[in-house]
Scaffold this active site. Structure first.
Site, PDB file in Angstrom:
ATOM      1  N   HIS A 123       0.622  -1.289  -0.135  1.00  0.00           N
ATOM      2  CA  HIS A 123       0.078  -0.051  -0.073  1.00  0.00           C
ATOM      3  C   HIS A 123       0.862   1.349   0.085  1.00  0.00           C
ATOM      4  CE1 HIS A 123      -3.164  -2.880   1.002  1.00  0.00           C
ATOM      5  NE2 HIS A 123      -2.468  -3.274   2.219  1.00  0.00           N
ATOM      6  N   SER A 135       1.510  -0.253  -5.273  1.00  0.00           N
ATOM      7  CA  SER A 135       0.819  -0.490  -4.281  1.00  0.00           C
ATOM      8  C   SER A 135       0.235  -2.001  -4.539  1.00  0.00           C
ATOM      9  CB  SER A 135      -0.432   0.306  -4.376  1.00  0.00           C
ATOM     10  OG  SER A 135      -0.940   0.420  -3.097  1.00  0.00           O
ATOM     11  N   SER A 165      -5.639   1.510  -2.454  1.00  0.00           N
ATOM     12  CA  SER A 165      -4.830   1.908  -1.230  1.00  0.00           C
ATOM     13  C   SER A 165      -3.767   3.128  -1.258  1.00  0.00           C
ATOM     14  CB  SER A 165      -4.280   0.894  -0.579  1.00  0.00           C
ATOM     15  OG  SER A 165      -3.340   0.002  -1.265  1.00  0.00           O
ATOM     16  N   ASP A 177       3.379  -7.503   0.161  1.00  0.00           N
ATOM     17  CA  ASP A 177       2.220  -7.491   0.997  1.00  0.00           C
ATOM     18  C   ASP A 177       1.039  -8.094   0.358  1.00  0.00           C
ATOM     19  OD1 ASP A 177      -0.032  -6.913   2.552  1.00  0.00           O
ATOM     20  OD2 ASP A 177       0.440  -4.645   2.960  1.00  0.00           O
ATOM     21  N   GLU A 234       4.395  -9.291   4.346  1.00  0.00           N
ATOM     22  CA  GLU A 234       3.700  -8.048   5.401  1.00  0.00           C
ATOM     23  C   GLU A 234       2.698  -9.020   6.058  1.00  0.00           C
ATOM     24  OE1 GLU A 234       4.815  -5.482   6.493  1.00  0.00           O
ATOM     25  OE2 GLU A 234       2.924  -4.386   7.272  1.00  0.00           O
ATOM     26  N   ASN A 262       4.735 -11.031   9.097  1.00  0.00           N
ATOM     27  CA  ASN A 262       3.442 -10.941   9.953  1.00  0.00           C
ATOM     28  C   ASN A 262       3.520 -11.259  11.362  1.00  0.00           C
ATOM     29  OD1 ASN A 262       0.399 -10.499   9.973  1.00  0.00           O
ATOM     30  ND2 ASN A 262       0.270 -12.517  10.163  1.00  0.00           N
ATOM     31  N   LYS A 293       4.385  -7.276  15.119  1.00  0.00           N
ATOM     32  CA  LYS A 293       3.546  -6.975  13.757  1.00  0.00           C
ATOM     33  C   LYS A 293       2.160  -7.332  14.042  1.00  0.00           C
ATOM     34  CE  LYS A 293       1.687  -6.734   9.585  1.00  0.00           C
ATOM     35  NZ  LYS A 293       0.289  -7.137   9.300  1.00  0.00           N
ATOM     36  N   ASP A 344      -0.093  -4.108  14.694  1.00  0.00           N
ATOM     37  CA  ASP A 344      -0.620  -3.531  13.371  1.00  0.00           C
ATOM     38  C   ASP A 344      -2.350  -4.255  13.175  1.00  0.00           C
ATOM     39  OD1 ASP A 344      -1.485  -4.104  10.504  1.00  0.00           O
ATOM     40  OD2 ASP A 344       0.611  -3.413  10.059  1.00  0.00           O
ATOM     41  N   ASN A 345      -2.176  -5.564  13.186  1.00  0.00           N
ATOM     42  CA  ASN A 345      -3.604  -6.137  12.954  1.00  0.00           C
ATOM     43  C   ASN A 345      -4.497  -5.729  13.726  1.00  0.00           C
ATOM     44  OD1 ASN A 345      -1.440  -7.563  11.507  1.00  0.00           O
ATOM     45  ND2 ASN A 345      -2.379  -9.422  11.194  1.00  0.00           N
ATOM     46  N   CYS A 351      -6.103  -1.931  13.111  1.00  0.00           N
ATOM     47  CA  CYS A 351      -7.537  -2.016  12.830  1.00  0.00           C
ATOM     48  C   CYS A 351      -8.555  -1.221  14.024  1.00  0.00           C
ATOM     49  CB  CYS A 351      -8.103  -3.317  12.744  1.00  0.00           C
ATOM     50  SG  CYS A 351      -7.034  -4.227  11.275  1.00  0.00           S
ATOM     51  N   HIS A 400      -7.388  -9.190   3.490  1.00  0.00           N
ATOM     52  CA  HIS A 400      -6.591  -8.713   2.503  1.00  0.00           C
ATOM     53  C   HIS A 400      -7.265  -8.714   1.047  1.00  0.00           C
ATOM     54  CE1 HIS A 400      -2.783  -7.580   0.709  1.00  0.00           C
ATOM     55  NE2 HIS A 400      -3.293  -8.368  -0.439  1.00  0.00           N
ATOM     56  N   HIS A 449      -3.670   2.324   8.612  1.00  0.00           N
ATOM     57  CA  HIS A 449      -3.220   2.595  10.246  1.00  0.00           C
ATOM     58  C   HIS A 449      -2.369   3.770  10.223  1.00  0.00           C
ATOM     59  CE1 HIS A 449      -4.643  -1.620  10.125  1.00  0.00           C
ATOM     60  NE2 HIS A 449      -3.533  -2.209  10.353  1.00  0.00           N
ATOM     61  N   SER A 487       5.478  -2.443  12.395  1.00  0.00           N
ATOM     62  CA  SER A 487       5.538  -3.419  11.446  1.00  0.00           C
ATOM     63  C   SER A 487       6.865  -3.171  10.358  1.00  0.00           C
ATOM     64  CB  SER A 487       4.152  -3.203  10.530  1.00  0.00           C
ATOM     65  OG  SER A 487       3.281  -3.281  11.218  1.00  0.00           O
ATOM     66  N   GLN A 493      10.013  -5.351   8.901  1.00  0.00           N
ATOM     67  CA  GLN A 493      10.300  -5.254   7.225  1.00  0.00           C
ATOM     68  C   GLN A 493      11.810  -5.050   7.075  1.00  0.00           C
ATOM     69  OE1 GLN A 493       8.971  -6.579   4.864  1.00  0.00           O
ATOM     70  NE2 GLN A 493       6.720  -6.594   4.947  1.00  0.00           N
TER      71      GLN A 493
HETATM   72  P1  NAI Z   1      -6.352 -14.579  11.645  1.00  0.00           P
HETATM   73  O1  NAI Z   1      -6.042 -15.979  11.160  1.00  0.00           O
HETATM   74  O2  NAI Z   1      -5.564 -14.079  12.943  1.00  0.00           O
HETATM   75  O3  NAI Z   1      -7.921 -14.318  11.703  1.00  0.00           O
HETATM   76  C1  NAI Z   1      -8.997 -14.875  10.959  1.00  0.00           C
HETATM   77  C2  NAI Z   1     -10.028 -15.302  11.823  1.00  0.00           C
HETATM   78  O4  NAI Z   1     -10.976 -15.480  10.722  1.00  0.00           O
HETATM   79  C3  NAI Z   1      -9.649 -16.768  12.329  1.00  0.00           C
HETATM   80  O5  NAI Z   1      -9.689 -16.616  13.722  1.00  0.00           O
HETATM   81  C4  NAI Z   1     -10.563 -17.716  11.556  1.00  0.00           C
HETATM   82  O6  NAI Z   1     -10.761 -18.846  12.330  1.00  0.00           O
HETATM   83  C5  NAI Z   1     -11.730 -16.855  11.016  1.00  0.00           C
HETATM   84  N1  NAI Z   1     -12.696 -17.394  10.153  1.00  0.00           N
HETATM   85  C6  NAI Z   1     -11.973 -18.004   8.998  1.00  0.00           C
HETATM   86  N2  NAI Z   1     -13.163 -18.404   8.084  1.00  0.00           N
HETATM   87  C7  NAI Z   1     -14.286 -17.943   8.862  1.00  0.00           C
HETATM   88  C8  NAI Z   1     -15.448 -17.903   8.496  1.00  0.00           C
HETATM   89  N3  NAI Z   1     -16.219 -18.475   7.215  1.00  0.00           N
HETATM   90  N4  NAI Z   1     -16.409 -17.221   9.218  1.00  0.00           N
HETATM   91  C9  NAI Z   1     -16.083 -16.644  10.637  1.00  0.00           C
HETATM   92  N5  NAI Z   1     -14.718 -16.520  10.712  1.00  0.00           N
HETATM   93  C10 NAI Z   1     -13.697 -17.188  10.035  1.00  0.00           C
HETATM   94  O7  NAI Z   1      -5.972 -13.582  10.587  1.00  0.00           O
HETATM   95  P2  NAI Z   1      -5.716 -12.111  10.803  1.00  0.00           P
HETATM   96  O8  NAI Z   1      -4.192 -11.686  11.086  1.00  0.00           O
HETATM   97  O9  NAI Z   1      -6.753 -11.424  11.744  1.00  0.00           O
HETATM   98  O10 NAI Z   1      -5.931 -11.287   9.256  1.00  0.00           O
HETATM   99  C11 NAI Z   1      -7.064 -11.492   8.696  1.00  0.00           C
HETATM  100  C12 NAI Z   1      -7.272 -10.786   7.387  1.00  0.00           C
HETATM  101  O11 NAI Z   1      -6.866  -9.436   7.331  1.00  0.00           O
HETATM  102  C13 NAI Z   1      -6.007 -11.435   6.381  1.00  0.00           C
HETATM  103  O12 NAI Z   1      -6.487 -11.356   4.877  1.00  0.00           O
HETATM  104  C14 NAI Z   1      -4.964 -10.367   6.581  1.00  0.00           C
HETATM  105  O13 NAI Z   1      -4.088 -10.511   5.348  1.00  0.00           O
HETATM  106  C15 NAI Z   1      -5.817  -9.064   6.620  1.00  0.00           C
HETATM  107  N6  NAI Z   1      -5.093  -7.995   7.250  1.00  0.00           N
HETATM  108  C16 NAI Z   1      -5.553  -6.697   6.961  1.00  0.00           C
HETATM  109  C17 NAI Z   1      -5.142  -5.419   7.629  1.00  0.00           C
HETATM  110  C18 NAI Z   1      -5.536  -4.166   7.243  1.00  0.00           C
HETATM  111  O14 NAI Z   1      -5.194  -3.248   7.612  1.00  0.00           O
HETATM  112  N7  NAI Z   1      -6.768  -3.923   6.634  1.00  0.00           N
HETATM  113  C19 NAI Z   1      -3.909  -5.743   8.489  1.00  0.00           C
HETATM  114  C20 NAI Z   1      -3.425  -6.950   8.569  1.00  0.00           C
HETATM  115  C21 NAI Z   1      -4.157  -8.047   8.395  1.00  0.00           C
END
Ligand code: NAI
Length: 464
Positions: free
Chosen positions: A53, A76, A81, A129, A190, A215, A220, A224-225, A229, A335, A385, A393, A397
């Site tokens: 991003h 990006s 983003s 990322d 990332e 990650n 991180k 960050d996550n 958020c 993501h 963020h 984070s 990196q």
């Molecule tokens: P995580 O693995 O810690 O959490 C995902 C959760 O979703 C898990 O607990 C899992 O059991 C649950 N899950 C899976 N399928 C499901 C369903 N059908 N219904 C309900 N729950 C379900 O992963 P994390 O780190 O929380 O990341 C989640 C996503 O967010 C990833 O795609 C990651 O790349 C992205 N991300 C986005 C950020 C942003 O700024 N927008 C920052 C960091 C990560």
């Protein structure tokens, strides 16, 4: 010299530079690395293809990599983003960047291609990322090696554009993908989704170089996550809709790190938050944090706001959206955009309200407000963020890039995590800024709990 960048408006550079100057005051980890490694330049000779991003915070990351000696080219990792003033500041500073907020998918893959176009012919490092830059090279190289069936039948608009770009590059420069792949010393990744892709590649024997999973540094994903958020989710919803959060019923799908931060974000704004989960541990955590854990089907008619945080596909499906109340808000902070079945909405009536905000009419006459066409809304509808958490984070990196560039040859292909001592170092670099006073262990206490006075303080299996 012909210009080697694509940005919305280079005249935005001065504004970008002002915001970057503020961001630097909130990014002590990155600034400490500039101080520590600015003269030894451990990244001299590194040619980093970066796909992340293109925000103000990322601009501070890019400039840190450059201070450490690297040549950098950047795009990006999401079409919505980019902050155009950040991209302009980086381009004006002489680093090639290819990123425009609202670029098309076709442009997205063209820009991804451009980050590999170093004068020397190849990059030698990827900073990724979500894994798209890595995917581009590895998939292209396999097609080049004769596995043409890999790109025969695209299943989404994304794939159509990716496959077209691969075909274009194959036609223009035979051998290009294979040469890029051979030159890569390593990748630092990332985010959760990109890390899943790397482990999957490694399992299938298709990861030809070492990768560092940034990650899963504690500093991180647990910051960050989660805390990122917590600040940026509601920011995105507010900038998009100006809706009153207090009193609304919000459903957060997923209670991992992003789900925990997102639920806290909505709760902090006064929304009544419900959570869905598939993992009993995370479901229990949600319940004990005070959230009602429900089935989406049971609440879909009554809730006002729906947010996906799962990194999984088809979580909010067309049958759910058809049931939602009039003017329900639907968004994703995971993501990729496949968490919500946006493609299934294509033949409905869309009214664009403003950039990254659409109102879509269901057959019942009810409308939903869809944020960022289902792409991660904290970066699509807001600015992602805050700098402070991104500093943690991005310090990881930079440390990962140094490790892979200087010692990559010592690693077999595979996915690695930075050692705990470095994780603790990243945290330590962020304490002073917020006035944290850290207690020092007495030697007899260190002995008693079996650690050194200076750390590491926890065993690798400790979960924080
Ligand atoms: P995580 O693995 O810690 O959490 C995902 C959760 O979703 C898990 O607990 C899992 O059991 C649950 N899950 C899976 N399928 C499901 C369903 N059908 N219904 C309900 N729950 C379900 O992963 P994390 O780190 O929380 O990341 C989640 C996503 O967010 C990833 O795609 C990651 O790349 C992205 N991300 C986005 C950020 C942003 O700024 N927008 C920052 C960091 C990560």
């Amino acid at each position: 010299m012909p210009k080697d960048y694509i940005v919305k408006d280079i005249a935005l550079a001065a504004f970008g530079r002002k915001e970057l100057t503020i961001a630097e005051t909130e990014m002590p980890g990155l600034m400490a690395l500039r101080e520590e490694f600015g003269t030894t330049k451990p990244l001299k000779g590194a040619r980093i293809a970066g796909s992340l991003h293109m925000t103000i915070q990322t601009a501070a990351l890019i400039e840190t990599l450059v201070v450490l000696g690297a040549d950098v080219r950047w795009a990006s990792c999401n079409i919505f983003s980019t902050q155009d003033h950040a991209a302009a500041a980086i381009a004006a500073g002489g680093t090639p960047v290819f990123a425009i907020k609202g670029e098309t998918l076709e442009e997205y893959w063209t820009y991804t291609d451009k980050i590999f176009q170093f004068a020397e012919g190849t990059c030698n490092m990827i900073l990724d990322d979500g894994g798209d830059a890595t995917l581009y090279i590895l998939l292209g190289a396999r097609v080049e090696a004769g596995e043409t069936d890999l790109i025969a039948v695209p299943t989404s608009d994304e794939e159509v554009c990716l496959f077209n770009q691969i075909k274009k590059r194959l036609a223009a420069s035979p051998g290009w993908f294979t040469a890029q792949r051979a030159a890569i010393k390593g990748v630092s990744e990332e985010t959760t989704t990109g890390v899943h892709r790397l482990y999957d590649l490694h399992k299938r024997g298709q990861l030809p170089f070492p990768a560092i999973n940034v990650n899963d540094s504690v500093t991180k994903s647990k910051f960050d996550n989660k805390y990122g958020c917590k600040e940026s989710l509601v920011d995105g919803i507010r900038r998009a809709t100006d809706t009153m959060m207090a009193g609304k019923v919000a459903v957060v799908c997923g209670y991992g790190d992003v789900g925990k931060g997102s639920s806290a974000s909505l709760q902090g704004a006064g929304a009544r938050v419900k959570v869905t989960e598939v993992d009993p541990i995370c479901a229990l955590q949600a319940a004990m944090d005070g959230f009602e854990v429900v089935l989406l089907e049971d609440v879909v008619k009554d809730a006002d706001i729906f947010i996906t945080t799962t990194g999984n596909r088809d979580v909010i499906r067309i049958e759910h959206m058809r049931e939602m109340k009039d003017m329900a808000i639907v968004g994703n902070i995971g993501h990729f955009d496949n968490e919500i079945q946006v493609a299934a909405l294509k033949n409905h009536k869309w009214t664009n309200i403003k950039d990254q905000v659409d109102m879509i009419e269901m057959p019942s006459g009810h409308r939903i407000i869809l944020l960022s066409e289902g792409r991660l809304l904290n970066l699509g509808n807001a600015t992602g963020h805050p700098s402070f958490v991104m500093s943690a984070s991005f310090t990881n990196q930079v440390l990962a890039q140094i490790e892979l560039f200087t010692k990559g040859n010592e690693y077999a292909p595979g996915v690695y995590i930075l050692p705990k001592a470095l994780d603790e170092k990243v945290a330590r670099l962020h304490l002073k800024k917020i006035g944290v006073k850290l207690t020092e262990l007495r030697p007899e206490q260190a002995d008693y709990i079996g650690v050194k006075v200076e750390g590491p303080f926890k065993a690798d299996h400790y979960r924080y």
